[in-house]
Every structure is written in structure tokens, then in C-alpha cells.
Design an enzyme around this catalytic site. Structure first.
Site, PDB file in Angstrom:
ATOM      1  N   PHE A   1      99.240 125.297   0.287  1.00 14.93           N
ATOM      2  CA  PHE A   1      99.380 126.354   1.577  1.00 14.93           C
ATOM      3  C   PHE A   1      97.789 126.750   1.804  1.00 14.93           C
ATOM      4  O   PHE A   1      97.530 127.249   2.803  1.00 14.93           O
ATOM      5  CB  PHE A   1     100.019 127.322   1.399  1.00 14.93           C
ATOM      6  CG  PHE A   1     101.731 127.268   1.250  1.00 14.93           C
ATOM      7  CD1 PHE A   1     102.322 126.976   2.162  1.00 14.93           C
ATOM      8  CD2 PHE A   1     102.281 126.758  -0.032  1.00 14.93           C
ATOM      9  CE1 PHE A   1     103.603 126.876   2.474  1.00 14.93           C
ATOM     10  CE2 PHE A   1     103.670 126.815   0.171  1.00 14.93           C
ATOM     11  CZ  PHE A   1     104.201 126.639   1.239  1.00 14.93           C
TER      12      PHE A   1
ATOM     13  N   TYR B   1      88.931 125.800  12.900  1.00 10.32           N
ATOM     14  CA  TYR B   1      90.086 125.849  11.974  1.00 10.32           C
ATOM     15  C   TYR B   1      91.253 124.446  12.358  1.00 10.32           C
ATOM     16  O   TYR B   1      91.595 123.820  11.345  1.00 10.32           O
ATOM     17  CB  TYR B   1      91.276 127.030  12.190  1.00 10.32           C
ATOM     18  CG  TYR B   1      92.537 127.026  11.762  1.00 10.32           C
ATOM     19  CD1 TYR B   1      92.893 127.341  10.457  1.00 10.32           C
ATOM     20  CD2 TYR B   1      93.592 126.944  12.882  1.00 10.32           C
ATOM     21  CE1 TYR B   1      94.280 127.103   9.910  1.00 10.32           C
ATOM     22  CE2 TYR B   1      94.909 126.787  12.432  1.00 10.32           C
ATOM     23  CZ  TYR B   1      95.183 126.751  10.773  1.00 10.32           C
ATOM     24  OH  TYR B   1      96.646 126.872  10.518  1.00 10.32           O
TER      25      TYR B   1
ATOM     26  N   LEU C   1      90.332 127.559  -5.333  1.00 10.47           N
ATOM     27  CA  LEU C   1      90.466 126.250  -5.463  1.00 10.47           C
ATOM     28  C   LEU C   1      89.300 125.476  -5.419  1.00 10.47           C
ATOM     29  O   LEU C   1      89.474 124.098  -5.747  1.00 10.47           O
ATOM     30  CB  LEU C   1      91.180 125.655  -4.066  1.00 10.47           C
ATOM     31  CG  LEU C   1      92.758 126.028  -4.269  1.00 10.47           C
ATOM     32  CD1 LEU C   1      93.556 125.416  -3.067  1.00 10.47           C
ATOM     33  CD2 LEU C   1      93.310 125.440  -5.428  1.00 10.47           C
TER      34      LEU C   1
ATOM     35  N   SER D   1      99.277 122.124  11.034  1.00 13.32           N
ATOM     36  CA  SER D   1      99.852 122.854  12.136  1.00 13.32           C
ATOM     37  C   SER D   1     100.007 122.122  13.439  1.00 13.32           C
ATOM     38  O   SER D   1      99.342 121.033  13.853  1.00 13.32           O
ATOM     39  CB  SER D   1      98.632 123.659  12.366  1.00 13.32           C
ATOM     40  OG  SER D   1      98.718 124.135  13.756  1.00 13.32           O
TER      41      SER D   1
ATOM     42  N   SER E   1      91.972 135.931  -1.235  1.00 11.19           N
ATOM     43  CA  SER E   1      90.917 136.240  -0.254  1.00 11.19           C
ATOM     44  C   SER E   1      91.817 136.838   1.013  1.00 11.19           C
ATOM     45  O   SER E   1      91.131 137.611   1.752  1.00 11.19           O
ATOM     46  CB  SER E   1      90.194 135.254   0.190  1.00 11.19           C
ATOM     47  OG  SER E   1      91.252 134.027   0.603  1.00 11.19           O
ATOM     48  N   ASN E   2      93.181 136.681   1.180  1.00 13.81           N
ATOM     49  CA  ASN E   2      93.907 137.109   2.341  1.00 13.81           C
ATOM     50  C   ASN E   2      95.205 137.578   1.747  1.00 13.81           C
ATOM     51  O   ASN E   2      96.239 137.394   2.671  1.00 13.81           O
ATOM     52  CB  ASN E   2      93.857 136.048   3.249  1.00 13.81           C
ATOM     53  CG  ASN E   2      94.494 136.494   4.614  1.00 13.81           C
ATOM     54  OD1 ASN E   2      93.908 137.635   5.100  1.00 13.81           O
ATOM     55  ND2 ASN E   2      95.172 136.121   5.482  1.00 13.81           N
TER      56      ASN E   2
ATOM     57  N   LYS F   1      92.492 121.214   9.760  1.00 10.02           N
ATOM     58  CA  LYS F   1      93.884 120.627   9.624  1.00 10.02           C
ATOM     59  C   LYS F   1      93.892 119.200  10.023  1.00 10.02           C
ATOM     60  O   LYS F   1      94.403 118.361   9.432  1.00 10.02           O
ATOM     61  CB  LYS F   1      94.935 121.495  10.472  1.00 10.02           C
ATOM     62  CG  LYS F   1      95.003 122.847  10.186  1.00 10.02           C
ATOM     63  CD  LYS F   1      95.974 123.272   8.861  1.00 10.02           C
ATOM     64  CE  LYS F   1      95.772 124.363   8.366  1.00 10.02           C
ATOM     65  NZ  LYS F   1      95.916 124.392   6.722  1.00 10.02           N
TER      66      LYS F   1
HETATM   67  P1  NAD Z   1      97.815 133.113   4.309  1.00  5.71           P
HETATM   68  O1  NAD Z   1      96.539 133.659   4.491  1.00  5.71           O
HETATM   69  O2  NAD Z   1      98.945 134.517   4.471  1.00  5.71           O
HETATM   70  O3  NAD Z   1      97.978 132.395   2.952  1.00  5.71           O
HETATM   71  C1  NAD Z   1      97.038 131.488   2.778  1.00  5.71           C
HETATM   72  C2  NAD Z   1      96.583 132.015   1.153  1.00  5.71           C
HETATM   73  O4  NAD Z   1      95.639 131.080   0.720  1.00  5.71           O
HETATM   74  C3  NAD Z   1      96.082 133.219   1.063  1.00  5.71           C
HETATM   75  O5  NAD Z   1      96.819 134.141   0.121  1.00  5.71           O
HETATM   76  C4  NAD Z   1      94.617 133.156   0.773  1.00  5.71           C
HETATM   77  O6  NAD Z   1      94.246 134.194  -0.098  1.00  5.71           O
HETATM   78  C5  NAD Z   1      94.684 131.774   0.062  1.00  5.71           C
HETATM   79  N1  NAD Z   1      93.480 131.210  -0.037  1.00  5.71           N
HETATM   80  C6  NAD Z   1      92.734 131.059   1.108  1.00  5.71           C
HETATM   81  N2  NAD Z   1      91.383 130.088   0.439  1.00  5.71           N
HETATM   82  C7  NAD Z   1      91.749 129.972  -0.845  1.00  5.71           C
HETATM   83  C8  NAD Z   1      90.952 129.159  -1.677  1.00  5.71           C
HETATM   84  N3  NAD Z   1      89.895 128.710  -1.516  1.00  5.71           N
HETATM   85  N4  NAD Z   1      91.321 129.252  -3.085  1.00  5.71           N
HETATM   86  C9  NAD Z   1      92.594 129.662  -3.206  1.00  5.71           C
HETATM   87  N5  NAD Z   1      93.425 130.571  -2.536  1.00  5.71           N
HETATM   88  C10 NAD Z   1      92.712 130.480  -1.193  1.00  5.71           C
HETATM   89  O7  NAD Z   1      98.336 132.127   5.601  1.00  5.71           O
HETATM   90  P2  NAD Z   1      99.828 131.523   5.936  1.00  5.71           P
HETATM   91  O8  NAD Z   1     100.235 132.094   7.237  1.00  5.71           O
HETATM   92  O9  NAD Z   1     100.722 131.746   4.724  1.00  5.71           O
HETATM   93  O10 NAD Z   1      99.513 130.155   6.049  1.00  5.71           O
HETATM   94  C11 NAD Z   1      99.594 129.013   5.008  1.00  5.71           C
HETATM   95  C12 NAD Z   1      99.110 127.816   5.452  1.00  5.71           C
HETATM   96  O11 NAD Z   1      99.902 127.208   6.550  1.00  5.71           O
HETATM   97  C13 NAD Z   1      97.517 127.598   5.737  1.00  5.71           C
HETATM   98  O12 NAD Z   1      97.149 126.545   5.528  1.00  5.71           O
HETATM   99  C14 NAD Z   1      97.840 128.025   7.235  1.00  5.71           C
HETATM  100  O13 NAD Z   1      96.635 127.347   7.993  1.00  5.71           O
HETATM  101  C15 NAD Z   1      98.856 126.995   7.471  1.00  5.71           C
HETATM  102  N6  NAD Z   1      99.559 127.402   8.914  1.00  5.71           N
HETATM  103  C16 NAD Z   1     100.120 128.622   9.275  1.00  5.71           C
HETATM  104  C17 NAD Z   1     100.456 129.062  10.344  1.00  5.71           C
HETATM  105  C18 NAD Z   1     100.756 130.415  10.825  1.00  5.71           C
HETATM  106  O14 NAD Z   1     101.014 130.825  11.959  1.00  5.71           O
HETATM  107  N7  NAD Z   1     100.899 131.364   9.911  1.00  5.71           N
HETATM  108  C19 NAD Z   1     100.616 128.120  11.501  1.00  5.71           C
HETATM  109  C20 NAD Z   1     100.206 126.763  10.911  1.00  5.71           C
HETATM  110  C21 NAD Z   1      99.878 126.316   9.731  1.00  5.71           C
END
Ligand code: NAD
Ligand code: UDP
Length: 333
Positions: free
Chosen positions: A78, A147, A59, A122, A34-35, A151
Site C-alpha cells: 500500500f 501520481y 521502504l 488505481s 509520513s502520512n 501507479k
Molecule cells: P495513506 O496515505 O493513508 O497510506 C499510505 C501509507 O504509506 C501512509 O501511512 C504513509 O505513511 C506510508 N508511506 C508512504 N511512503 C512510504 C515509504 N516510502 N515508506 C514507508 N511508508 C510509506 O493512503 P491510502 O489511502 O491508505 O492509500 C493506500 C494505497 O492505495 C496507496 O498506494 C494509494 O496510492 C492507493 N490508492 C488510494 C486511493 C484512495 O483514494 N485512498 C485510491 C486508489 C489507490
């Protein structure tokens, strides 16, 4: 170890896949894309020279096809939606995606006797932090958006799960501000639409895709008035997960993953310009709703217990972000 990585095609997950494979682990990825895009998995395979079993699955759906083919030692979770602003306008989408996914995942892990989980949390769970630098003892605060609440709630779910059944091992990693990209220039952060975060916005201004940076506030109580954050290179962050796996037998633990050093928005702009010999035009605007002035970690618990620390400095973060921005135009999504 054999690790299930949910969201492994995303920004942090893809870098973590690289570091896990380098450390000798094997990885299976679930992602609904999705992303992200499946191409990311191919590029990770190119970097690591390894084949990565990939399942395009949500998921929230039945995951038995994955578990019938693999037995896992641990899961790094993640997957989730992460756009703060979007979570305010579409709260149900965020609660449904992030919470239902996690519940379904945990139940499936339990059913297959995999009770080791590392969760991507986070610094947002600290709300307006009661102390700076922020230690893990700092109480969780009021989140300013759905969001952040997802968490905070998932942390609570995992804590309750552990209390009820101490054969679970749970590690909660609270990330500060991940930036940068893999040095190969093959993987990095690929925000859809106009970026919300500072560094992706800066790279797009430097490349001319966006006009100028809007700096949200110069009236904070910081030396130059702009907000201070703890930026951490995504490769260091990824290595934090490899280090966390060594402690996965110790019950429930929480770790901050940050550098312990805060930089202001203006320092980020100046360093980015200097390191990459580019210009980043900006204007100062009012504060962004929900922002806090200063947020940086005390990362000593992770140093002590996981023998981990962030090695990369601000210059490498700026250099690798820019390398990715330039490279991603040819290889990217
Ligand atoms: P990202 O969006 O690049 O990666 C998240 C992945 O999860 C994506 O590839 C998306 O397609 C997948 N996804 C989302 N919902 C899903 C579902 N229902 N089933 C299967 N796949 C699903 O984000 P990221 O920056 O790599 O972040 C990874 C994790 O770390 C996330 O949980 C995010 O909240 C957390 N986080 C990120 C940051 C940041 O600044 N990037 C900071 C703190 C925490
Ligand atoms: N910021 C900014 N302009 C932007 C994006 C962010 O001035 O276009 C500032 C923001 O106010 C904060 C810092 O940069 O002080 C980091 O913001 P980001 O959204 O990257 O991370 P977070 O707020 O989640 O820590």
C-alpha cells in the site's frame, strides 16, 4: 498466511489489517508514518485484540531487519504518496518515493524468496476511459498527473517482473473511490490540511471545519451535470484484499475493486445530508483541471474469480464517514 503490509498505518492499510486478522492471517506492518501515525496501529490492535509487529521504516531504506525476524507468505504493498495536486508540484518527490520504494521492496522480497505481491493501483491508470463501465480489458490511458504515472509505471514493472520470472504471483488491484470508515469510529481517513477528495471535504463542511463545498463543474454529460464516480466502502475494499489472497497462486491478474454503480457529486451531497441529518452548503464552480465526467467500474471479474463483491451501499458510506469525522475529533491525530 503471514502477510507483510507496507503502508499498513494508512487509511486503506489499517482497514485491511483489521480484515486480514479477522480472517485468521497474521500481519506485520512497515510504515514510515509520513502520512499516518503509530496511534493507528494501537487502534487496530484495540479493534482486533491482536498484537501487530510494527516497523517504522522508509521502504527506500534497508529492510533486512524486518526480513531477518519474519518469513512472509505474501506482501500487500500500500505504501506510497497519493496526493494528486502535490504530485504535480513535486513530481520528483512522488517518483522517488513511490518508484524507489517499490523497487527496493521487490528486490528484498525476491532475495527472501517471497514472490507473492498484491499492489494497490488505481482507476486513474485508465486515464480518460475508453469504455464505461470500465472492465480490466480497457486499455490504460494517459495519466493527468505524476501520481497516476507512478501507479501506471509500477503496474508495468510488476508485469515485466512476472514475464521474466513466472514464479512470481502478482495481483494488481485497481481501486475506484474508497470512502467511509470502520464502524468502530476508531480508524478512518485522516487527510492532512484541506482535503482534496469529495467525502473528506463534505464531512469537514458538515462539521463546520470548512465553510462550504465547492462542486467542480455541473456541465458534464451526466443527469445532473456533476461528475459521477464509483464510491466503495473502505471495509469492502479491505475485504477485496483478503479475497485476492485466495488467488495469489495464479500468476499475474488485474482486478477492478469498485461497486459498479456510479453516483454524482450532488447525489453524494443529498444522501450525506439525509442519512446524517446535517446540512452541506455548496457552490458550483468550474471544472477541476484533469477531472473526467464519468468513471465507474465493471467489477464482475473480481466477483467471478475472487468471490468478492461490495456489500455496503451509499448510506453506510455516508454514515460511517460522518461517524469517523465526529469520533476522530476526540481520538485523533
Ligand atoms: P495513506 O496515505 O493513508 O497510506 C499510505 C501509507 O504509506 C501512509 O501511512 C504513509 O505513511 C506510508 N508511506 C508512504 N511512503 C512510504 C515509504 N516510502 N515508506 C514507508 N511508508 C510509506 O493512503 P491510502 O489511502 O491508505 O492509500 C493506500 C494505497 O492505495 C496507496 O498506494 C494509494 O496510492 C492507493 N490508492 C488510494 C486511493 C484512495 O483514494 N485512498 C485510491 C486508489 C489507490
Ligand atoms: N469534487 C468536488 N469538490 C471537491 C472534491 C471533489 O466537486 O471538493 C468532485 C470531483 O470533481 C469528482 C468527484 O467529486 O467529480 C470525486 O472527486 P475525488 O477527488 O474525491 O476523486 P477522483 O477525482 O480522484 O475520482
Amino acid at each position: 498466511m503471514k502477510i507483510l503490509l507496507t503502508g499498513g498505518a494508512g487509511y486503506i492499510g489499517s482497514h485491511t489489517t483489521v480484515e486480514l486478522i479477522k480472517a485468521g492471517h497474521s500481519v506485520v506492518v512497515i510504515d514510515n508514518l509520513s502520512n499516518s501515525s503509530e496511534d493507528v496501529i494501537k487502534r487496530v490492535e484495540q479493534i482486533t485484540n491482536a498484537e501487530i509487529p510494527f516497523y517504522k521504516l522508509d521502504l527506500r531504506d534497508n529492510l533486512s531487519c524486518v526480513f531477518s525476524e519474519h518469513a512472509f507468505d505474501a506482501c500487500i504493498h500500500f505504501a506510497g504518496l497519493k496526493a494528486v495536486g502535490e504530485s504535480v508540484s513535486l513530481p520528483l518527490r512522488y517518483y522517488d518515493n513511490n518508484l524507489v520504494s517499490t523497487l527496493n521492496l521487490i528486490k528484498t522480497l525476491e532475495a527472501h524468496n517471497c514472490k507473492n505481491i498484491i499492489f494497490s493501483s488505481s482507476a486513474t491508470v485508465y486515464g480518460t476511459p475508453a469504455e464505461i463501465p470500465i472492465t480490466e480489458q480497457c486499455p490504460k490511458g494517459i495519466c493527468t498527473n505524476p501520481y497516476g504515472w507512478t501507479k501506471s509505471i509500477i503496474e508495468q514493472i510488476l508485469t515485466d517482473l512476472y514475464k521474466a520470472d513466472t514464479s512470481w504471483n502478482v495481483i494488481i488491484l485497481r481501486y475506484f473511490n474508497p470512502v467511509g470508515a470502520h464502524q468502530s469510529g476508531l480508524i478512518g481517513e485522516a487527510p492532512k490540511g484541506i482535503p482534496n477528495n469529495l467525502i473528506p471535504y463534505i464531512t469537514q463542511v458538515a462539521s463546520g471545519r470548512l465553510d462550504k463545498l465547492h462542486i467542480f463543474g455541473n456541465d458534464y454529460e451526466t443527469p445532473d451535470g456533476t461528475g459521477i464516480r464509483d464510491y466503495i466502502h473502505v471495509v469492502d475494499l479491505a475485504r477485496g484484499h483478503v479475497a485476492a489472497l485466495t488467488a495469489i497462486k495464479n500468476g499475474l491478474s488485474i482486478y477492478n475493486l469498485g461497486t459498479g454503480r456510479g453516483y454524482s457529486v450532488l447525489e453524494m451531497v443529498k444522501t450525506f445530508e439525509k442519512v446524517n441529518s446535517v446540512k452541506v452548503p455548496y457552490i458550483i464552480e468550474g471544472r477541476r483541471a484533469g477531472d473526467i465526467g464519468i468513471c465507474y467500474s465493471d467489477p464482475r471479474k473480481a466477483m467471478r474469480e475472487l468471490a468478492w463483491r461490495a456489500d455496503y451501499g451509499l448510506e453506510e458510506m455516508c454514515r460511517d464517514s460522518w461517524n469517523w469525522e465526529q469520533n476522530s475529533r476526540s481520538v485523533h491525530v
